[in-house]
Design a protein around this motif. Structure first.
Motif, PDB file in Angstrom:
ATOM      1  N   LEU A 109       1.123  -1.213   0.283  1.00  0.00           N
ATOM      2  CA  LEU A 109       0.175   0.038   0.184  1.00  0.00           C
ATOM      3  C   LEU A 109       0.806   1.189  -0.205  1.00  0.00           C
ATOM      4  N   SER A 110       0.833   2.589  -0.958  1.00  0.00           N
ATOM      5  CA  SER A 110       1.260   3.625  -1.317  1.00  0.00           C
ATOM      6  C   SER A 110       1.101   4.200   0.223  1.00  0.00           C
ATOM      7  N   LYS A 111       2.204   5.575   0.359  1.00  0.00           N
ATOM      8  CA  LYS A 111       1.271   6.443   1.587  1.00  0.00           C
ATOM      9  C   LYS A 111       0.166   6.902   1.525  1.00  0.00           C
ATOM     10  N   GLY A 112      -0.433   6.868   2.635  1.00  0.00           N
ATOM     11  CA  GLY A 112      -0.896   8.343   3.003  1.00  0.00           C
ATOM     12  C   GLY A 112      -2.786   7.738   2.933  1.00  0.00           C
ATOM     13  N   ILE A 113      -2.568   6.548   2.167  1.00  0.00           N
ATOM     14  CA  ILE A 113      -4.041   6.716   1.346  1.00  0.00           C
ATOM     15  C   ILE A 113      -4.659   5.107   2.615  1.00  0.00           C
ATOM     16  N   VAL A 114      -4.104   5.359   3.722  1.00  0.00           N
ATOM     17  CA  VAL A 114      -5.083   4.482   5.531  1.00  0.00           C
ATOM     18  C   VAL A 114      -4.185   4.791   6.202  1.00  0.00           C
ATOM     19  N   ASP A 115      -4.985   4.510   7.609  1.00  0.00           N
ATOM     20  CA  ASP A 115      -4.602   4.908   8.731  1.00  0.00           C
ATOM     21  C   ASP A 115      -4.781   3.891   9.962  1.00  0.00           C
ATOM     22  N   PRO A 116      -3.951   3.080   9.218  1.00  0.00           N
ATOM     23  CA  PRO A 116      -4.636   1.293  10.537  1.00  0.00           C
ATOM     24  C   PRO A 116      -4.721   1.807  11.921  1.00  0.00           C
ATOM     25  N   GLU A 117      -5.996   0.465  11.909  1.00  0.00           N
ATOM     26  CA  GLU A 117      -6.133   1.347  13.423  1.00  0.00           C
ATOM     27  C   GLU A 117      -6.156   0.325  14.603  1.00  0.00           C
ATOM     28  N   SER A 118      -7.000  -1.152  14.240  1.00  0.00           N
ATOM     29  CA  SER A 118      -6.937  -2.023  14.719  1.00  0.00           C
ATOM     30  C   SER A 118      -7.011  -3.487  13.803  1.00  0.00           C
ATOM     31  N   ILE A 119      -6.612  -4.533  14.462  1.00  0.00           N
ATOM     32  CA  ILE A 119      -6.206  -5.462  13.996  1.00  0.00           C
ATOM     33  C   ILE A 119      -6.563  -6.937  14.255  1.00  0.00           C
ATOM     34  N   ARG A 120      -6.997  -8.608  14.088  1.00  0.00           N
ATOM     35  CA  ARG A 120      -8.343  -9.761  14.810  1.00  0.00           C
ATOM     36  C   ARG A 120      -7.152 -10.550  14.056  1.00  0.00           C
ATOM     37  N   SER A 121      -7.250 -11.637  14.058  1.00  0.00           N
ATOM     38  CA  SER A 121      -6.898 -12.749  13.395  1.00  0.00           C
ATOM     39  C   SER A 121      -8.511 -14.233  13.454  1.00  0.00           C
ATOM     40  N   ASP A 122      -8.893 -14.207  13.168  1.00  0.00           N
ATOM     41  CA  ASP A 122      -9.813 -15.356  13.323  1.00  0.00           C
ATOM     42  C   ASP A 122      -9.170 -17.344  12.372  1.00  0.00           C
ATOM     43  N   ASN A 123      -7.948 -16.850  12.641  1.00  0.00           N
ATOM     44  CA  ASN A 123      -6.862 -18.345  12.662  1.00  0.00           C
ATOM     45  C   ASN A 123      -7.331 -18.576  11.208  1.00  0.00           C
ATOM     46  N   VAL A 124      -7.748 -17.507  10.369  1.00  0.00           N
ATOM     47  CA  VAL A 124      -7.982 -17.880   9.048  1.00  0.00           C
ATOM     48  C   VAL A 124      -7.354 -16.591   7.739  1.00  0.00           C
ATOM     49  N   ALA A 125      -7.872 -15.898   8.437  1.00  0.00           N
ATOM     50  CA  ALA A 125      -7.223 -14.415   7.635  1.00  0.00           C
ATOM     51  C   ALA A 125      -7.769 -13.665   8.785  1.00  0.00           C
ATOM     52  N   LEU A 126      -6.604 -12.260   8.082  1.00  0.00           N
ATOM     53  CA  LEU A 126      -6.624 -11.259   8.819  1.00  0.00           C
ATOM     54  C   LEU A 126      -8.189 -10.213   8.533  1.00  0.00           C
ATOM     55  N   ILE A 127      -8.226  -9.175   9.790  1.00  0.00           N
ATOM     56  CA  ILE A 127      -9.446  -8.502   9.534  1.00  0.00           C
ATOM     57  C   ILE A 127      -8.950  -6.648  10.236  1.00  0.00           C
ATOM     58  N   TRP A 128      -8.610  -5.851   9.478  1.00  0.00           N
ATOM     59  CA  TRP A 128      -8.240  -4.681  10.217  1.00  0.00           C
ATOM     60  C   TRP A 128      -8.558  -3.480   9.870  1.00  0.00           C
ATOM     61  N   THR A 129      -8.719  -1.943  10.419  1.00  0.00           N
ATOM     62  CA  THR A 129      -9.293  -1.283  10.029  1.00  0.00           C
ATOM     63  C   THR A 129      -8.776   0.014   9.736  1.00  0.00           C
ATOM     64  N   SER A 130      -9.000   0.729   8.980  1.00  0.00           N
ATOM     65  CA  SER A 130      -8.471   1.882   8.780  1.00  0.00           C
ATOM     66  C   SER A 130      -9.294   3.178   8.771  1.00  0.00           C
ATOM     67  N   GLU A 131      -8.861   4.238   9.315  1.00  0.00           N
ATOM     68  CA  GLU A 131      -9.616   5.728   9.492  1.00  0.00           C
ATOM     69  C   GLU A 131      -9.612   6.353   8.127  1.00  0.00           C
ATOM     70  N   GLY A 132      -9.154   5.829   7.286  1.00  0.00           N
ATOM     71  CA  GLY A 132      -9.063   6.891   6.516  1.00  0.00           C
ATOM     72  C   GLY A 132      -8.918   8.371   6.585  1.00  0.00           C
ATOM     73  N   ASN A 133      -8.383   9.087   5.830  1.00  0.00           N
ATOM     74  CA  ASN A 133      -8.019  10.512   6.129  1.00  0.00           C
ATOM     75  C   ASN A 133      -9.809  11.737   5.771  1.00  0.00           C
ATOM     76  N   ILE A 134     -10.420  11.395   6.388  1.00  0.00           N
ATOM     77  CA  ILE A 134     -11.641  12.420   6.441  1.00  0.00           C
ATOM     78  C   ILE A 134     -11.954  13.856   5.343  1.00  0.00           C
ATOM     79  N   LYS A 135     -10.260  14.380   6.022  1.00  0.00           N
ATOM     80  CA  LYS A 135     -10.418  15.603   5.438  1.00  0.00           C
ATOM     81  C   LYS A 135     -10.243  15.563   3.835  1.00  0.00           C
ATOM     82  N   GLU A 136      -9.277  15.035   3.938  1.00  0.00           N
ATOM     83  CA  GLU A 136      -8.886  14.860   2.051  1.00  0.00           C
ATOM     84  C   GLU A 136      -9.625  13.901   1.548  1.00  0.00           C
ATOM     85  N   GLY A 137     -10.950  13.089   2.185  1.00  0.00           N
ATOM     86  CA  GLY A 137     -11.970  12.315   1.296  1.00  0.00           C
ATOM     87  C   GLY A 137     -11.368  11.134   0.655  1.00  0.00           C
ATOM     88  N   VAL A 138      -9.813  10.469   2.217  1.00  0.00           N
ATOM     89  CA  VAL A 138      -9.421   8.939   2.054  1.00  0.00           C
ATOM     90  C   VAL A 138     -10.522   8.355   2.401  1.00  0.00           C
TER      91      VAL A 138
END
Length: 371
Positions: A109-138
Motif C-alpha cells: 500500500l502506498s503512502k497516505g491512503i490508509v490509517d491502520p488502527e485495529s487488527i484481529r485474526s480468525d485463524n484463517v485471515a486477518l481483519i483490519w481497520t483504517s480510519e482513512g482521512n476524512i479531511k482529504e476524502g480518503v
C-alpha cells in the motif's frame, strides 16, 4: 387457619421462591475483576527489518500467534511477536516478523491512503481497520487480508461512514473505525467508531454531553453490515493544560468476551500534561437489550436503548506502578494464553505515535482476569 388457607399460603410462598430463582437470560451478571500484573516497555528505538517498531494501535492473539498493527500511514504493516509472561509478570516481548499490507494488485500500500488502527485474526485471515482521512476524502474501511498481507476483500458498510461534503453529516476526521473484534460466536465482526457521527451527536467535552457512538455488526459470510448498536461516551476527564486547547474522548478498542458482552477501552486525552494526558478506562458492556439503530439516519431526538456499561478498571489506579507515572496512549486489547491457575490473561498496548509529539512509550500492560 383452615386447611385450604394453609395450602394456598404454601403455594404462594413456593411461587415467590420460584420466580425469585428464575434467571433473567437478558441480563448476564458478571463478577469479573482485573488484577494488574506487570508492565513492559519496548524501547523507543526498537527496529526490525528496516522498520521502526511503534505506533502499535492494535494487538491480537490467536492460535499461538501474536499480531500488532502499526498505524504508520507511510508504510502500513503489522508485526508478529513473541509475548512471554506468567503470573509474576512479563519475561520478554520480541518482534519476529513484519508484514506489509498490499493492494488488490499485490503491491505494498502506498503512502497516505490508509490509517491502520485495529487488527484481529480468525485463524484463517486477518481483519483490519483504517480510519482513512476524512479531511482529504480518503474513505475508512474494514478489510480482510491473508497472512502475507495480501488483499482478500473489503467489507461493506453503510454510506454514512464515508467522507461527506455536508458539514452536518458523516464522520469526524480521525474518529472513524478505531476498534474491531470477532463476535463471540465467530460468525461475524463488531467494528466501533471512535466518535459520534455528526448527525448523531457531538464530540465529548468537559461538560456532560450527548455523544452516542455506533458499533456495527458485520456478517462474516456475506461481508455486509447487518445491525448497529449505540454506546454512550463519557465526558472528557480534564481540561487541556499549559496553554494547549486540544481534548477528546472516544472508543479506542472493543473485545467481545461472551454473547453481547464486551470489554470496551475508552480513552480521554487532554494535551499539555507531563503524565501523557491520558485517562483510560475499561468498561464491561452489556448489549443484550440494545436497539438495532441501523435504520435510523440520525439518532438526535430518537427513542432507542443504548448498551449498558459498568466500569471494570480505571488505569489511574495503577499510574503509580507504571514507568514515570505514565498511562500512555493505550489503544489495543486482547486475551492471551490462560495463566497456570486457569484464569485468563489480558494484554493492552499503547500507540506511542512514534514519539512525534514528544517522548512516549511502547507500553504493554498485563492483567489477570479474576472471577
Amino acid at each position: 387457619m383452615s386447611k385450604v388457607a394453609r395450602t394456598l399460603l404454601v403455594f404462594a410462598v413456593l411461587l415467590v421462591i420460584s420466580c425469585g430463582n428464575k434467571k433473567d437470560t437478558n441480563k448476564i451478571e458478571t463478577s469479573l475483576k482485573l488484577r494488574f500484573v506487570d508492565e513492559y516497555v519496548l524501547p523507543d528505538e526498537t527496529t526490525f527489518a528496516n522498520t521502526r517498531v511503534g505506533g502499535l494501535s492494535g494487538i491480537d492473539y490467536a492460535n499461538g500467534d501474536w499480531y500488532a498493527i502499526s498505524d504508520d500511514s507511510d508504510s502500513p504493516r503489522f508485526y508478529k511477536t513473541i509475548v512471554s509472561y506468567d503470573l509474576k509478570g512479563f519475561n520478554t516481548i520480541q518482534v519476529t516478523a513484519v508484514t506489509h499490507f498490499k493492494d488488490e494488485n499485490g503491491i505494498n500500500l502506498s503512502k497516505g491512503i490508509v490509517d491502520p488502527e485495529s487488527i484481529r485474526s480468525d485463524n484463517v485471515a486477518l481483519i483490519w481497520t483504517s480510519e482513512g482521512n476524512i479531511k482529504e476524502g480518503v474513505k475508512p474501511f474494514v478489510q480482510i487480508a491473508d497472512s502475507s498481507g495480501a488483499f482478500v476483500k473489503e467489507l461493506t458498510l453503510a454510506n454514512r461512514y464515508l467522507p461527506n461534503t455536508d458539514l452536518n453529516f458523516g464522520a469526524h476526521h480521525n474518529g472513524v473505525f478505531e476498534g474491531i473484534t470477532l463476535s463471540f460466536d465467530k460468525k461475524g465482526y463488531w467494528v466501533a467508531m471512535e466518535l459520534p457521527l455528526k448527525e448523531d451527536g457531538v464530540e465529548p467535552t468537559l461538560e456532560e454531553t450527548d455523544s452516542p457512538v455506533r458499533i456495527v455488526y458485520i456478517n462474516k459470510e456475506t461481508g455486509h453490515s447487518e445491525k448497529e448498536i449505540v454506546y454512550e461516551l463519557d465526558k472528557v476527564t480534564r481540561p487541556a493544560a499549559d496553554g494547549a486547547t486540544f481534548v477528546l474522548n472516544g472508543i479506542v478498542e472493543i473485545l467481545e468476551y461472551d454473547t453481547n458482552r464486551f470489554f470496551v477501552l475508552e480513552r480521554s486525552y487532554s494535551m499539555g500534561y507531563a503524565d501523557g494526558g491520558n485517562t483510560v478506562k475499561i468498561y464491561d458492556v452489556n448489549a443484550s437489550e440494545a436497539t438495532d439503530v441501523s435504520s435510523i439516519n440520525s439518532l438526535k431526538g430518537e427513542s432507542y436503548t443504548k448498551v449498558t456499561k459498568k466500569l471494570l478498571f480505571n488505569f489511574e489506579d495503577i499510574r503509580k506502578d507504571l514507568t514515570n507515572g505514565i498511562v500512555d496512549n493505550i489503544e489495543g486489547i486482547t486475551f492471551g494464553p490462560d495463566f497456570a491457575n486457569g484464569n485468563r490473561s489480558l494484554i493492552v498496548v499503547a500507540d506511542n505515535n512514534f514519539s512525534l509529539y514528544g517522548p512516549q512509550l511502547n507500553q504493554f500492560i498485563l492483567f489477570e482476569v479474576e472471577k
